[in-house]
Design a protein around this motif. Structure first.
Motif, PDB file in Angstrom:
ATOM      1  N   MET A   1      -2.196  27.335  30.536  1.00  0.00           N
ATOM      2  CA  MET A   1      -1.362  27.760  29.423  1.00  0.00           C
ATOM      3  C   MET A   1      -0.024  28.335  29.923  1.00  0.00           C
ATOM      4  O   MET A   1       1.012  28.061  29.359  1.00  0.00           O
ATOM      5  N   ALA A   2      -0.092  29.142  31.008  1.00  0.00           N
ATOM      6  CA  ALA A   2       1.134  29.720  31.562  1.00  0.00           C
ATOM      7  C   ALA A   2       2.025  28.618  32.128  1.00  0.00           C
ATOM      8  O   ALA A   2       3.252  28.705  32.039  1.00  0.00           O
ATOM      9  N   ASP A   3       1.405  27.596  32.710  1.00  0.00           N
ATOM     10  CA  ASP A   3       2.167  26.474  33.246  1.00  0.00           C
ATOM     11  C   ASP A   3       2.903  25.733  32.134  1.00  0.00           C
ATOM     12  O   ASP A   3       4.057  25.336  32.295  1.00  0.00           O
ATOM     13  N   LEU A   4       2.249  25.569  30.985  1.00  0.00           N
ATOM     14  CA  LEU A   4       2.872  24.892  29.845  1.00  0.00           C
ATOM     15  C   LEU A   4       4.060  25.693  29.330  1.00  0.00           C
ATOM     16  O   LEU A   4       5.109  25.144  29.024  1.00  0.00           O
ATOM     17  N   ARG A   5       3.912  27.000  29.262  1.00  0.00           N
ATOM     18  CA  ARG A   5       5.021  27.862  28.806  1.00  0.00           C
ATOM     19  C   ARG A   5       6.201  27.778  29.770  1.00  0.00           C
ATOM     20  O   ARG A   5       7.350  27.749  29.365  1.00  0.00           O
ATOM     21  N   LYS A   6       5.897  27.785  31.068  1.00  0.00           N
ATOM     22  CA  LYS A   6       6.962  27.704  32.062  1.00  0.00           C
ATOM     23  C   LYS A   6       7.699  26.376  31.932  1.00  0.00           C
ATOM     24  O   LYS A   6       8.921  26.313  31.979  1.00  0.00           O
ATOM     25  N   ARG A   7       6.950  25.280  31.784  1.00  0.00           N
ATOM     26  CA  ARG A   7       7.570  23.967  31.616  1.00  0.00           C
ATOM     27  C   ARG A   7       8.403  23.921  30.340  1.00  0.00           C
ATOM     28  O   ARG A   7       9.502  23.370  30.322  1.00  0.00           O
ATOM     29  N   LEU A   8       7.871  24.507  29.267  1.00  0.00           N
ATOM     30  CA  LEU A   8       8.597  24.535  27.994  1.00  0.00           C
ATOM     31  C   LEU A   8       9.911  25.286  28.150  1.00  0.00           C
ATOM     32  O   LEU A   8      10.956  24.833  27.681  1.00  0.00           O
ATOM     33  N   LEU A   9       9.883  26.410  28.836  1.00  0.00           N
ATOM     34  CA  LEU A   9      11.094  27.195  29.059  1.00  0.00           C
ATOM     35  C   LEU A   9      12.116  26.415  29.886  1.00  0.00           C
ATOM     36  O   LEU A   9      13.302  26.382  29.563  1.00  0.00           O
ATOM     37  N   VAL A  10      11.665  25.753  30.939  1.00  0.00           N
ATOM     38  CA  VAL A  10      12.569  24.968  31.790  1.00  0.00           C
ATOM     39  C   VAL A  10      13.200  23.831  30.999  1.00  0.00           C
ATOM     40  O   VAL A  10      14.411  23.603  31.070  1.00  0.00           O
ATOM     41  N   TYR A  11      12.383  23.100  30.237  1.00  0.00           N
ATOM     42  CA  TYR A  11      12.926  21.961  29.481  1.00  0.00           C
ATOM     43  C   TYR A  11      13.830  22.419  28.338  1.00  0.00           C
ATOM     44  O   TYR A  11      14.818  21.756  28.038  1.00  0.00           O
ATOM     45  N   THR A  12      13.518  23.535  27.729  1.00  0.00           N
ATOM     46  CA  THR A  12      14.398  24.064  26.675  1.00  0.00           C
ATOM     47  C   THR A  12      15.740  24.455  27.269  1.00  0.00           C
ATOM     48  O   THR A  12      16.793  24.126  26.718  1.00  0.00           O
ATOM     49  N   ALA A  13      15.712  25.152  28.399  1.00  0.00           N
ATOM     50  CA  ALA A  13      16.961  25.536  29.057  1.00  0.00           C
ATOM     51  C   ALA A  13      17.756  24.305  29.475  1.00  0.00           C
ATOM     52  O   ALA A  13      18.975  24.250  29.298  1.00  0.00           O
ATOM     53  N   ALA A  14      17.061  23.297  29.987  1.00  0.00           N
ATOM     54  CA  ALA A  14      17.748  22.061  30.383  1.00  0.00           C
ATOM     55  C   ALA A  14      18.370  21.374  29.182  1.00  0.00           C
ATOM     56  O   ALA A  14      19.498  20.889  29.253  1.00  0.00           O
ATOM     57  N   SER A  15      17.648  21.340  28.076  1.00  0.00           N
ATOM     58  CA  SER A  15      18.196  20.672  26.891  1.00  0.00           C
ATOM     59  C   SER A  15      19.407  21.412  26.353  1.00  0.00           C
ATOM     60  O   SER A  15      20.375  20.792  25.907  1.00  0.00           O
ATOM     61  N   ILE A  16      19.379  22.722  26.412  1.00  0.00           N
ATOM     62  CA  ILE A  16      20.534  23.497  25.953  1.00  0.00           C
ATOM     63  C   ILE A  16      21.731  23.240  26.864  1.00  0.00           C
ATOM     64  O   ILE A  16      22.852  23.054  26.389  1.00  0.00           O
ATOM     65  N   MET A  17      21.512  23.185  28.169  1.00  0.00           N
ATOM     66  CA  MET A  17      22.614  22.912  29.092  1.00  0.00           C
ATOM     67  C   MET A  17      23.172  21.506  28.889  1.00  0.00           C
ATOM     68  O   MET A  17      24.390  21.310  28.904  1.00  0.00           O
ATOM     69  N   ILE A  18      22.297  20.530  28.681  1.00  0.00           N
ATOM     70  CA  ILE A  18      22.762  19.159  28.418  1.00  0.00           C
ATOM     71  C   ILE A  18      23.572  19.121  27.132  1.00  0.00           C
ATOM     72  O   ILE A  18      24.648  18.523  27.075  1.00  0.00           O
ATOM     73  N   ALA A  19      23.052  19.775  26.093  1.00  0.00           N
ATOM     74  CA  ALA A  19      23.755  19.791  24.805  1.00  0.00           C
ATOM     75  C   ALA A  19      25.121  20.443  24.943  1.00  0.00           C
ATOM     76  O   ALA A  19      26.109  19.949  24.403  1.00  0.00           O
ATOM     77  N   MET A  20      25.191  21.542  25.669  1.00  0.00           N
ATOM     78  CA  MET A  20      26.478  22.226  25.829  1.00  0.00           C
ATOM     79  C   MET A  20      27.469  21.344  26.579  1.00  0.00           C
ATOM     80  O   MET A  20      28.647  21.298  26.242  1.00  0.00           O
ATOM     81  N   LYS A  21      27.006  20.646  27.599  1.00  0.00           N
ATOM     82  CA  LYS A  21      27.885  19.746  28.357  1.00  0.00           C
ATOM     83  C   LYS A  21      28.396  18.616  27.466  1.00  0.00           C
ATOM     84  O   LYS A  21      29.581  18.293  27.456  1.00  0.00           O
ATOM     85  N   LEU A  22      27.475  18.017  26.695  1.00  0.00           N
ATOM     86  CA  LEU A  22      27.878  16.927  25.814  1.00  0.00           C
ATOM     87  C   LEU A  22      28.783  17.429  24.696  1.00  0.00           C
ATOM     88  O   LEU A  22      29.735  16.761  24.307  1.00  0.00           O
ATOM     89  N   LEU A  23      28.492  18.598  24.172  1.00  0.00           N
ATOM     90  CA  LEU A  23      29.317  19.144  23.100  1.00  0.00           C
ATOM     91  C   LEU A  23      30.729  19.435  23.589  1.00  0.00           C
ATOM     92  O   LEU A  23      31.690  19.264  22.860  1.00  0.00           O
ATOM     93  N   SER A  24      30.858  19.880  24.819  1.00  0.00           N
ATOM     94  CA  SER A  24      32.199  20.172  25.329  1.00  0.00           C
ATOM     95  C   SER A  24      33.038  18.905  25.395  1.00  0.00           C
ATOM     96  O   SER A  24      34.254  18.952  25.307  1.00  0.00           O
ATOM     97  N   ALA A  25      32.406  17.758  25.520  1.00  0.00           N
ATOM     98  CA  ALA A  25      33.140  16.493  25.561  1.00  0.00           C
ATOM     99  C   ALA A  25      33.400  15.952  24.163  1.00  0.00           C
ATOM    100  O   ALA A  25      34.381  15.265  23.932  1.00  0.00           O
ATOM    101  N   GLU A  26      32.521  16.241  23.214  1.00  0.00           N
ATOM    102  CA  GLU A  26      32.603  15.624  21.899  1.00  0.00           C
ATOM    103  C   GLU A  26      33.191  16.533  20.817  1.00  0.00           C
ATOM    104  O   GLU A  26      33.580  16.060  19.781  1.00  0.00           O
ATOM    105  N   CYS A  27      33.191  17.831  21.024  1.00  0.00           N
ATOM    106  CA  CYS A  27      33.658  18.770  20.003  1.00  0.00           C
ATOM    107  C   CYS A  27      34.985  19.371  20.423  1.00  0.00           C
ATOM    108  O   CYS A  27      35.452  19.141  21.517  1.00  0.00           O
ATOM    109  N   ARG A  28      35.526  20.158  19.544  1.00  0.00           N
ATOM    110  CA  ARG A  28      36.751  20.857  19.871  1.00  0.00           C
ATOM    111  C   ARG A  28      36.525  22.346  19.671  1.00  0.00           C
ATOM    112  O   ARG A  28      35.690  22.748  18.868  1.00  0.00           O
ATOM    113  N   ASP A  29      37.243  23.137  20.408  1.00  0.00           N
ATOM    114  CA  ASP A  29      37.162  24.573  20.243  1.00  0.00           C
ATOM    115  C   ASP A  29      37.943  24.971  18.999  1.00  0.00           C
ATOM    116  O   ASP A  29      38.958  24.343  18.672  1.00  0.00           O
TER     117      ASP A  29
END
Length: 184
Positions: A1-29
């Motif tokens: 169960m702890a392993d699943l939570r750790k994986r979930l946290l890593v993948y969530t953080a990765a998805s947020i970083m990917i989204a932020m990178k893509l958003l910086s290219a596609e959106c405007r400030d």
């Protein structure tokens, strides 16, 4: 169960970083527009119609009103009040301290005027706000197969026409879905 939570946290953080990178290219400030063009330019000496005609306002941008709060104020009004300089029954008084900001939250025309009698001297501005759409990048999609004809000017056959993403929210949804797909 702890392993699943750790994986979930890593993948969530990765998805947020990917989204932020893509958003910086596609959106405007968001842009801060100084109404009238300067630091303290909410006054009767400015042609606000001329100023706003040279600006591009998008949802998420901000307006900055700089003025002497003892002499002027800023009221958000409807179109009729704007056209007739009616100072009562306003939508909102945005005056706080003479260096006030207003967030443009939806695509529509916002109307502002001075509520201390200076509207008839030109202290009013209409701000047409648009929804932002990122520019479409014109790239050719991959070839399905090379043309098979003997003419000197062959035309390629494309697999599809591509699908540009028009809203930044699509990027967040796609990257989050990809990240969670690795979990299971």
């Amino acid at each position: 169960m702890a392993d699943l939570r750790k994986r979930l946290l890593v993948y969530t953080a990765a998805s947020i970083m990917i989204a932020m990178k893509l958003l910086s290219a596609e959106c405007r400030d968001p842009v801060l527009h100084r109404v009238g063009g300067g630091r303290f330019t909410w006054n009767p000496d400015i042609n606000f119609t001329e100023w706003s005609s040279h600006e591009h306002f998008y949802v998420g941008d901000w307006l900055y009103f700089g003025f002497d709060k003892k002499m002027y104020n800023v009221l958000e009004v409807n179109k009729t009040s704007y056209e007739k300089c009616i100072e009562r029954e306003f939508i909102m008084n945005i005056t706080k301290g003479g260096r006030d900001v207003f967030n443009l939250t939806e695509p529509k025309t916002y109307y502002f005027l001075d509520g201390r009698g200076h509207c008839f001297k030109g202290m009013k501005v209409a701000v047409p706000v648009e929804q932002y759409f990122p520019p479409i990048i014109d790239t050719q999609p991959p070839l399905l197969f090379p043309p098979n004809n003997n003419n000197n000017n062959p035309q390629p056959v494309f697999l599809n026409n591509g699908f540009p993403l028009y809203a930044c929210t699509h990027i967040i949804l796609i990257s989050t879905a990809l990240a969670f797909s690795f979990l299971f």
